[in-house]
Design an enzyme around this catalytic site. Structure first.
Site, mmCIF file in Angstrom:
data_model
loop_
_atom_site.group_PDB
_atom_site.id
_atom_site.type_symbol
_atom_site.label_atom_id
_atom_site.label_comp_id
_atom_site.label_asym_id
_atom_site.label_seq_id
_atom_site.Cartn_x
_atom_site.Cartn_y
_atom_site.Cartn_z
ATOM 1 N N ASN A 103 9.380 4.670 2.830
ATOM 2 C CA ASN A 103 9.198 4.223 4.215
ATOM 3 C C ASN A 103 10.492 3.585 4.702
ATOM 4 O O ASN A 103 11.336 3.170 3.914
ATOM 5 C CB ASN A 103 8.105 3.143 4.265
ATOM 6 N N HIS B 250 8.886 7.226 7.894
ATOM 7 C CA HIS B 250 9.484 7.330 6.562
ATOM 8 C C HIS B 250 10.956 7.685 6.786
ATOM 9 O O HIS B 250 11.336 8.195 7.844
ATOM 10 C CB HIS B 250 8.737 8.377 5.732
ATOM 11 N N HIS C 234 5.189 4.714 12.701
ATOM 12 C CA HIS C 234 5.255 4.590 11.236
ATOM 13 C C HIS C 234 6.253 5.640 10.750
ATOM 14 O O HIS C 234 5.948 6.830 10.748
ATOM 15 C CB HIS C 234 3.840 4.838 10.690
ATOM 16 N N ARG D 101 0.836 -1.212 0.000
ATOM 17 C CA ARG D 101 0.000 0.000 0.000
ATOM 18 C C ARG D 101 0.871 1.263 0.000
ATOM 19 O O ARG D 101 0.982 1.943 -1.009
ATOM 20 C CB ARG D 101 -0.953 -0.043 1.207
ATOM 21 N N ASP D 102 1.534 1.563 1.101
ATOM 22 C CA ASP D 102 2.320 2.809 1.159
ATOM 23 C C ASP D 102 3.461 2.750 0.145
ATOM 24 O O ASP D 102 3.832 3.763 -0.460
ATOM 25 C CB ASP D 102 2.886 3.006 2.581
ATOM 26 N N CYS E 28 3.991 9.558 0.199
ATOM 27 C CA CYS E 28 2.583 9.912 0.048
ATOM 28 C C CYS E 28 2.475 10.913 -1.084
ATOM 29 O O CYS E 28 3.182 11.921 -1.085
ATOM 30 C CB CYS E 28 2.063 10.491 1.361
#
Ligand code: HMG
Ligand code: MG
Length: 299
Positions: free
Chosen positions: A250, A210, A208, A16-17, A241
């Site tokens: 990430n 990055h 989370h 996803r990310d 993003c």
């Protein structure tokens, strides 16, 4: 050295990310293979896709098809981002058992990413969370820009703590306090955790990171010292993003595993198998994987 937790859980966000920000069109079959390989690597939690507007993030437009195609191992959690009730309906139709809502700690980023202010997004997320819980689904939450905003700069830690608490009050099981633009450093992480943990108990807290400025691993190490046991990372170090200018990948799962293995912190995830998953998708992505561990491997 400070005592570290013996075991941590990794939320693998690569599908996803990692993929949402790629410009190449990745065929659905390759995404499915990527998720299956990540399952085979021993991951217990994989964020598979996002039921967001395909007009906003075209790369996630095949979320339902990806869910339909993946092999779901018992005991492994397969989740997806959901921004609104339309997204929840799509996720429920696709049989998704865990969703993630995503709010922001800065007003401008909330508007850029969701086309809504923070309070407006919380009102909507209340409806989404209530409906998801009623349908027997688990709900995770993200709090973006918790360490800094690409538009507003510094973000007040008090606001982060209040919003993280509000996300849990909605009925989410965990809030992933997120460094959307990779600006956090270990001193800031440590200070925020000192203030946050009395309000957001450790079993409900994830981080989370990055890795834009190369501080993500150091941030994890600082957080382990505070007893945090849930971290997000992305196979190959892909990510970013589309609505956060300047944000790069990430924290790479491989880099995280290399460090955790060295520290003797268990994850249940095979480093070699994650490398195989990310290298299998590298050709379609069209650029080398950012993971430093992967780049250091002999060809
Ligand atoms: P909007 O334009 O205000 O919404 O977007 P809308 O209701 O006017 O809808 C626009 C169009 O999209 C309509 O289609 C809707 O039907 C459709 P039209 O009538 O024009 O044909 N639509 C949808 N279609 C499918 N699924 C849906 C859906 N919703 C609307 N769920 C909206 C508001 C929230 C939809 C939009 O802003 C959006 O999708 N945003 C998501 C952006 C995003 O995915 N960003 C990246 C993920 S967040 C992230 O990466 C951060 C994180 O990693 C943590 C961190 O690092 O900080 C999680
Ligand atoms: Mg992210």
């Amino acid at each position: 050295m400070t005592t570290l937790p013996p075991r941590v859980t990794i939320m693998e966000v690569g599908p996803r990310d990692g993929l949402q920000n790629e410009t190449a069109v990745i065929p659905t079959a390759l995404k499915i293979d990527f998720v299956n390989r990540l399952t085979a690597a021993g991951h217990q939690a994989i964020e598979v896709s996002a039921f967001v507007s395909p007009k906003w993030v075209p790369q996630m437009g095949d979320a339902a098809a990806v869910f339909k195609g993946i092999r779901q191992e018992p005991g492994v959690r397969y989740s997806a981002l959901v921004p609104n009730c339309a997204g929840l309906d799509r996720a429920l139709s696709a049989g998704v058992r865990e969703i993630a809502i995503f709010a922001a700690a800065s007003e401008t980023f909330s508007r850029k990413n969701l086309n809504q202010g923070i309070d407006e997004s919380f009102a909507l997320y209340r409806q989404v969370t209530d409906a998801a819980l009623q349908a027997g689904r688990r709900v995770r939450a993200y709090l973006s820009t918790s360490f800094g905003c690409p538009f507003e700069g510094p973000v007040d830690p008090k606001r982060v703590i209040d919003l993280a608490d509000r996300l849990l009050q909605l009925g989410t099981y965990e809030v992933a306090v997120s460094d959307t633009i990779g600006i956090a450093h270990p001193g800031q992480v440590s200070r925020l955790l000192d203030a946050l943990i009395p309000r957001v108990a450790l079993p409900h807290l994830a981080l989370h990171f990055h890795d834009t400025r190369g501080t993500a691993l150091a941030n994890v190490l600082a957080a382990l010292g505070h007893g945090v046991t849930s971290f997000d990372s992305s196979a190959g170090g892909l990510g970013g993003c589309p609505y956060a200018p300047g944000a790069t990948g990430n924290l790479a799962t491989e880099d995280l595993l290399y460090m955790l293995n060295g520290l003797g912190v268990e994850t249940g995830v095979s480093l070699d198998a994650v490398v195989r998953a990310s290298t299998a998708i590298e050709g379609a992505i069209g650029h080398p994987m950012p993971s430093r561990y992967v780049r250091a491997l002999p060809n």
